[in-house]
Design a protein around this motif. Structure first.
Motif, PDB file in Angstrom:
ATOM      1  N   ARG A 159       0.813  -1.207   0.000  1.00  0.00           N
ATOM      2  CA  ARG A 159       0.000   0.000   0.000  1.00  0.00           C
ATOM      3  C   ARG A 159       0.854   1.269   0.000  1.00  0.00           C
ATOM      4  N   GLU A 160       0.349   2.263  -0.704  1.00  0.00           N
ATOM      5  CA  GLU A 160       1.069   3.520  -0.921  1.00  0.00           C
ATOM      6  C   GLU A 160       1.377   4.226   0.398  1.00  0.00           C
ATOM      7  N   ARG A 161       0.421   4.207   1.321  1.00  0.00           N
ATOM      8  CA  ARG A 161       0.603   4.984   2.544  1.00  0.00           C
ATOM      9  C   ARG A 161       1.795   4.480   3.358  1.00  0.00           C
ATOM     10  N   TYR A 162       2.049   3.177   3.304  1.00  0.00           N
ATOM     11  CA  TYR A 162       3.194   2.647   4.036  1.00  0.00           C
ATOM     12  C   TYR A 162       4.509   3.059   3.384  1.00  0.00           C
ATOM     13  N   ILE A 732       3.196  15.313   1.600  1.00  0.00           N
ATOM     14  CA  ILE A 732       3.352  13.889   1.927  1.00  0.00           C
ATOM     15  C   ILE A 732       2.932  13.614   3.362  1.00  0.00           C
ATOM     16  N   ALA A 733       3.323  14.509   4.290  1.00  0.00           N
ATOM     17  CA  ALA A 733       2.954  14.293   5.696  1.00  0.00           C
ATOM     18  C   ALA A 733       1.440  14.382   5.875  1.00  0.00           C
ATOM     19  N   ALA A 734       0.823  15.376   5.242  1.00  0.00           N
ATOM     20  CA  ALA A 734      -0.633  15.519   5.376  1.00  0.00           C
ATOM     21  C   ALA A 734      -1.363  14.318   4.788  1.00  0.00           C
ATOM     22  N   MET A 743     -10.477   6.854  11.062  1.00  0.00           N
ATOM     23  CA  MET A 743     -11.570   6.341  10.223  1.00  0.00           C
ATOM     24  C   MET A 743     -11.073   5.461   9.089  1.00  0.00           C
ATOM     25  N   ARG A 744      -9.723   5.473   8.834  1.00  0.00           N
ATOM     26  CA  ARG A 744      -9.191   4.654   7.749  1.00  0.00           C
ATOM     27  C   ARG A 744      -8.609   3.336   8.237  1.00  0.00           C
ATOM     28  N   ARG A 745      -8.637   3.102   9.549  1.00  0.00           N
ATOM     29  CA  ARG A 745      -7.960   1.928  10.083  1.00  0.00           C
ATOM     30  C   ARG A 745      -8.578   0.618   9.617  1.00  0.00           C
ATOM     31  N   LEU A 746      -9.874   0.668   9.293  1.00  0.00           N
ATOM     32  CA  LEU A 746     -10.519  -0.564   8.859  1.00  0.00           C
ATOM     33  C   LEU A 746     -10.019  -1.033   7.504  1.00  0.00           C
ATOM     34  N   SER A 747      -9.337  -0.149   6.777  1.00  0.00           N
ATOM     35  CA  SER A 747      -8.870  -0.516   5.440  1.00  0.00           C
ATOM     36  C   SER A 747      -7.638  -1.404   5.483  1.00  0.00           C
ATOM     37  N   GLY A 748      -7.056  -1.570   6.630  1.00  0.00           N
ATOM     38  CA  GLY A 748      -5.873  -2.421   6.712  1.00  0.00           C
ATOM     39  C   GLY A 748      -5.408  -2.534   8.141  1.00  0.00           C
TER      40      GLY A 748
END
Length: 751
Positions: A159-162, A732-734, A743-748
């Protein structure tokens, strides 16, 4: 992660640096601490100026030291009301972030994640770096080292965020201290080699590296572009630094060293007993400890290798601060709760015991230096500098600009000082009791404050302040220079500028001392200079011909010397130890000092000027023998013609200066500002050709007769990179924060 455990890590991180947080506003930090604290103070007071006046003959602030720690500390300094509290808060924050990162890293590897972060926080090495050595950015880099490993570990993610989190983590470390990056990279490659060679991970790594470049370009591009001005690219060639940066084996039998060894030994013993020992990590600890020995190592040749030569030896030990906790995590992996609690508590206690020793009370800044700072503050003007002698305790002295608001020659950090070579020659002359006044006056040192019996030539004793004697002299920020030495350099107690290559514009120069054998182009320039009325003193080093004068190397026989002008019996012995002295002598020139049918010193008229020839490697002979009479002979050949100038309206500030000069004829000026290629100097609104005085590292500029307006500005060509990198950090930080929002934790899965 349990909230109580997070609070425990935070509490330990804060408590370790409470002595710094509650230190006096002007503290007595040990080691390098006050030099680093000055930079925090400077950022708080004036922002990040590319060039500052307080240290040396001008200094490129944060050009060669990563800015991460200082920027964060300046922010917290504003929040908490003092530079030292910002300094302390930054150490607390980085320690806490490092412990959290290590916990997360171990959980991702399914290792024991609770004891190792506590051991990491309490490990004695980083506390020694923070408190004893006082190396602020390096201590922060050690704290953040787990972020680097976590960033490398995240390269395996899809995943991109990681991957963005990986880029942010690695960038934060490399902007904190550059010299830890290579050891950490070696460590990461050793620990994760198998996964890093996967094609998908290599692709991720390239994307992360691209992001890291955007995030760090504002500092690393100028750093590499201006690398010729640094002094740390090959530590092993500097004997003094190499010695200071080497770890003596005796250090491992000091109390902190004993506990570090005991901690490692205990963890290894538990790992062996439980068959959980990772021999790779133990080997790496041994390797890094061995590399830290430096001059004490039986394999000194290692430190001349391309990578190893870049790292000060003792900094290899920095990565043991994370390696030992990793070994602890391995040794406790899979252990039952009760034995793990007992073993973990024992390991934490072993790490914690030296903490009390390494957490000293911070005393106020020394009272004698407070008195000196007060005295300097009361002195009018800003067209001068001061220096404290001896050089010992220079990190203390480098903080005096905070108290005095005056510039000092006692700056700290040799790495990026553009005038460093000349200043070290000055200190060397002072150490050996020789005449350093030409340097002191070139650097506009008005006050020489001696805490020993040393009294500089030409300086007058005034009174005693803070237990040190104050000497002063009339100095000027702008000085006319009539004599130029070119070719081979000789350091003689005369006032002259030196350039390795002869400048094309010799306007304002009365005499040129050319040491060596000029090439054809240089000879043409010298011919024009002499023909138009200049004085050229040629000191060849080998057989050659210049302007019809033939030089040939022969043994110098003192018994054959004769002269109607000089007392040749006062010349020093022409012997090199037990061997005869060889040097050029001349033909086809009017003799002043003869050696039989040859000429040792002679003269020849060329146009409106005069060529003097000095044989016998005369400049080297003066330097080798210290002959004062021969020095007077050289001085007698140089026209004693003072340039009459008037300097008005001098204005100085960070990265700028200006003044008006009135001169009766063209003059070469030495401006007491360190030369750096990004200075732009204008004479009457037109950009001037600026030359570096390679003797002092200062600026040379020629001006014509009459009245001239001189203005100079440090134009940093890379300044816009700061805005681009700041934008990259913000975006990038934002984005990453939004991606990891609750609210995004359920995605992974969580980290």
């Amino acid at each position: 992660m349990k909230r109580g455990y997070v609070l425990l890590l935070l509490a330990v991180s804060v408590v370790e640096f409470l002595p710094l947080f509650f230190a006096p506003a002007n503290p007595d930090l040990k080691g390098d601490g006050l030099g680093h604290l000055f930079k925090v103070h400077k950022l708080m007071e004036d922002g990040w100026e590319p060039w500052i006046e307080e240290w040396y003959a001008g200094f490129p602030l944060l050009r060669f030291y990563p800015p991460g720690s200082y920027i964060i500390a300046a922010f917290f300094g504003k929040v908490f009301g003092s530079a030292v509290r910002g300094y302390a808060a930054t150490l607390m924050l980085t320690a806490f972030l490092g412990a959290l990162a290590l916990h997360t890293y171990l959980k991702r590897l399914e290792k024991e994640p609770y004891v190792a972060p506590l051991v990491f926080l309490l490990f004695p090495w980083h506390l020694g770096v923070a408190y004893i050595e006082g190396n602020f950015p390096r201590a922060n880099a050690i704290h953040l080292a787990p972020l680097f490993l976590l960033g490398v570990c995240l390269l395996r993610e899809y995943r991109e965020r990681y991957l963005l989190l990986s880029a942010l983590s690695i960038s934060l470390v490399v902007l904190t201290h550059h010299s830890i990056v290579i050891p950490l990279l070696i460590l990461a490659l050793a620990l994760h080699w198998e996964s890093l060679t996967e094609l998908r991970v290599i692709g991720n790594a390239m994307r992360v590296i691209g992001a890291v470049i955007f995030l760090t370009a504002f500092w690393y591009i100028p750093f590499f572009y201006d690398r010729e001005w640094t002094h740390f690219w090959n530590i092993s060639t500097n004997k003094w630094l190499f010695h200071g940066y080497s770890v003596s084996p005796d250090r491992f039998i000091t109390p902190p060293g004993i506990f570090m060894v005991a901690l490692l030994t205990t963890a290894v013993a538990i790992g062996i007993r439980r068959q959980k020992l990772d021999t790779k990590k133990v080997t790496l600890v041994g390797t890094f400890a061995y590399l830290s020995l430096g001059q004490y190592s039986p394999t000194r040749w290692l430190y001349y290798l391309p990578i190893v030569s870049l790292i000060p030896p003792y900094r290899w030990l920095d990565v043991t601060s994370i390696l030992v906790p990793l070994i602890v995590a391995d040794s406790l992996e899979g252990m039952k709760p009760r034995p793990k609690a007992i073993a973990g508590l024992a390991l934490v206690l072993i790490a914690a015991i030296p903490t009390a020793v390494l957490m000293p009370d911070i005393e106020p800044y020394p009272q004698n230096l407070v008195e000196i700072g007060r005295f300097l503050r009361e002195q009018p003007g800003d067209d001068w500098r001061f220096t404290l002698y001896p050089l010992l305790g220079v990190a203390h002295y480098s903080y005096l600009p905070v108290l005095s608001s005056k510039g000092t020659m006692n700056g700290w950090y040799h790495e990026g000082n553009p005038a460093g070579d000349g200043e070290w020659r000055m200190w060397s002359l002072l150490e050996t009791g020789k005449n350093a006044t030409p340097y002191l006056r070139a650097y506009a040192v008005r006050f020489f404050i001696s805490c020993t019996d040393t009294a500089p030539y030409g300086y007058t004793y005034r009174h005693t302040v803070g237990g040190c004697r104050v000497y002063d002299s009339n100095v000027s920020f702008v000085q006319p220079v009539s004599t130029l030495m070119a070719g081979h350099f000789y350091d003689l107690p005369l006032d002259y500028a030196y350039t390795e290559e002869l400048p094309s514009n010799l306007s304002g120069v009365i005499a040129v001392i050319y040491s060596g054998n000029p090439d054809n182009h240089t000879a043409e320039n010298l011919w024009e200079f002499v023909k138009s009325g200049g004085t050229l003193i040629w000191v060849p080093e080998s057989t050659d011909t210049l302007f019809g004068v033939r030089a040939q190397v022969r043994p110098i026989n003192a018994s054959e010397l004769s002269s109607e002008v000089y007392n040749v019996s006062r010349f020093a012995s022409f012997r090199y130890g037990d061997f005869p002295w060889y040097g050029p002598v001349f033909t086809n020139v009017s003799p002043i000092v003869s050696m039989g049918k040859w000429t040792l010193i002679g003269a020849k008229q060329i146009g409106n000027g005069t060529l003097y020839v000095l044989g016998g490697n005369f400049l080297y002979h003066i330097a080798y023998t210290g002959s004062q009479y021969e020095l007077e002979v050289l001085k007698s050949l140089i026209p004693q013609e003072e340039a009459r100038i008037q300097i008005d309206q001098l204005v100085r500030g960070d990265g700028r200066y200006s003044f008006r000069i009135t001169a009766k004829k063209p003059v070469l000026l030495r401006v007491s500002e360190a030369y750096f290629p990004h200075w732009k100097v204008k004479v009457n609104g037109r950009e001037a050709n600026v030359v570096r005085d390679d003797r002092t590292g200062l600026t040379l500029v020629s001006v014509g007769a009459g009245s001239s307006e001189i203005s100079a500005a440090f134009i940093d060509p890379f300044i816009k990179l700061r805005y681009y990198s700041a934008l990259a950090w913000a975006i990038i930080a934002a984005y990453t924060l939004l991606e990891f929002a609750p609210m995004r934790r359920l995605s992974g899965p969580e980290l």
